[in-house]
Write an enzyme that holds these catalytic residues in place. Structure first.
Site, short mmCIF file in Angstrom:
data_model
loop_
_atom_site.label_atom_id
_atom_site.label_comp_id
_atom_site.label_asym_id
_atom_site.label_seq_id
_atom_site.Cartn_x
_atom_site.Cartn_y
_atom_site.Cartn_z
N LYS A 45 1.92 19.61 -20.03
CA LYS A 45 2.79 19.03 -21.07
C LYS A 45 2.37 19.48 -22.46
O LYS A 45 2.93 19.04 -23.45
CB LYS A 45 2.75 17.49 -20.97
CG LYS A 45 3.37 16.97 -19.68
CD LYS A 45 2.96 15.55 -19.37
CE LYS A 45 3.66 14.50 -20.10
NZ LYS A 45 3.33 13.13 -19.63
N LYS A 47 0.17 18.51 -24.21
CA LYS A 47 -0.13 17.35 -25.06
C LYS A 47 -1.63 17.14 -25.07
O LYS A 47 -2.26 17.05 -24.02
CB LYS A 47 0.53 16.07 -24.48
CG LYS A 47 2.00 15.90 -24.78
CD LYS A 47 2.45 14.48 -24.35
CE LYS A 47 3.85 14.16 -24.82
NZ LYS A 47 4.25 12.78 -24.53
N1 C2G Z 1 9.45 5.71 -25.01
C1 C2G Z 1 10.42 4.86 -25.55
N2 C2G Z 1 10.55 4.78 -26.89
C2 C2G Z 1 9.75 5.51 -27.70
C3 C2G Z 1 8.77 6.35 -27.17
C4 C2G Z 1 8.64 6.44 -25.80
O1 C2G Z 1 11.15 4.18 -24.81
N3 C2G Z 1 9.92 5.39 -29.05
C5 C2G Z 1 9.35 5.79 -23.54
C6 C2G Z 1 9.59 7.19 -22.99
O2 C2G Z 1 10.98 7.43 -22.83
C7 C2G Z 1 8.86 7.13 -21.66
C8 C2G Z 1 7.68 6.18 -21.96
O3 C2G Z 1 8.02 5.47 -23.16
O4 C2G Z 1 9.69 6.54 -20.67
C9 C2G Z 1 6.38 6.91 -22.16
O5 C2G Z 1 6.57 7.85 -23.20
P1 C2G Z 1 5.57 9.12 -23.26
O6 C2G Z 1 4.18 8.63 -23.17
O7 C2G Z 1 5.99 9.97 -24.40
O8 C2G Z 1 5.93 9.81 -21.89
P2 C2G Z 1 6.20 11.38 -21.64
O9 C2G Z 1 5.16 12.17 -22.33
O10 C2G Z 1 7.63 11.60 -21.94
O11 C2G Z 1 5.87 11.50 -20.08
O12 C2G Z 1 6.73 12.59 -15.57
C10 C2G Z 1 7.25 11.99 -16.73
C11 C2G Z 1 6.32 12.18 -17.90
O13 C2G Z 1 5.01 11.79 -17.56
C12 C2G Z 1 6.82 11.37 -19.10
#
Ligand code: C2G
Length: 131
Positions: A45, A47
């Site tokens: 990712k 990240k």
């Molecule tokens: N999220 C949200 N609102 C935000 C930020 C994040 O609803 N302002 C939600 C994202 O849509 C996700 C969850 O919080 O459902 C976790 O966000 P992230 O940690 O950014 O997840 P991500 O890196 O997108 O990883 O296999 C799927 C991945 O692991 C998702």
């Protein structure tokens, strides 16, 4: 018991994440969070997490909405996870809308509206501006 599963990095945990987890839990009785490992985040990712997997796991486990935290190590584990943990519902924020529809053969798939104004990137940018 209705079991819900969701996936994410959850680094710099913020209220957008909490909104998602709270709504995900409300869709059932038991919430499993598959938390991206440091290796998966960096390798797949691009990240770089501020907090380690162990610290991010500790924070999620302290949340009332969260019942179990498991490692997310790759993109391919979701079907196995849904079967292994007998998940009835798969939930993600709608930034992922459509990306996991293949899971509809195994469980209900729900995309919830993101909390628009907050993100880890926005937090970091804001802090840099104030520095
Ligand atoms: N999220 C949200 N609102 C935000 C930020 C994040 O609803 N302002 C939600 C994202 O849509 C996700 C969850 O919080 O459902 C976790 O966000 P992230 O940690 O950014 O997840 P991500 O890196 O997108 O990883 O296999 C799927 C991945 O692991 C998702």
């Amino acid at each position: 018991m209705k079991r819900v599963i969701t996936y994410g990095t959850y680094d710099l945990l913020h209220y957008g994440h909490i909104n998602l987890l709270t709504r995900a839990k409300a869709l059932g009785d038991y919430l499993i969070v598959a938390l991206s490992t440091d290796e998966f985040n960096w390798g797949s990712k691009q990240k770089k997490c501020y907090f380690s997997y162990e610290k991010r796991k500790q924070m999620l486990e302290a949340l009332r909405a969260v019942d179990l935290v498991i490692p997310e190590e790759n993109w391919e584990q979701k079907i196995t996870d849904v079967q292994l943990y007998q998940a009835d519902v798969f939930v993600m924020g709608d930034d992922w809308k459509g990306k996991f529809d293949f899971l509809k053969d195994y469980c209900e798939v729900v995309y919830l509206p993101r909390t628009p104004e907050i993100s880890t990137t926005a937090i970091k940018n804001d802090l840099n501006k104030k520095a």
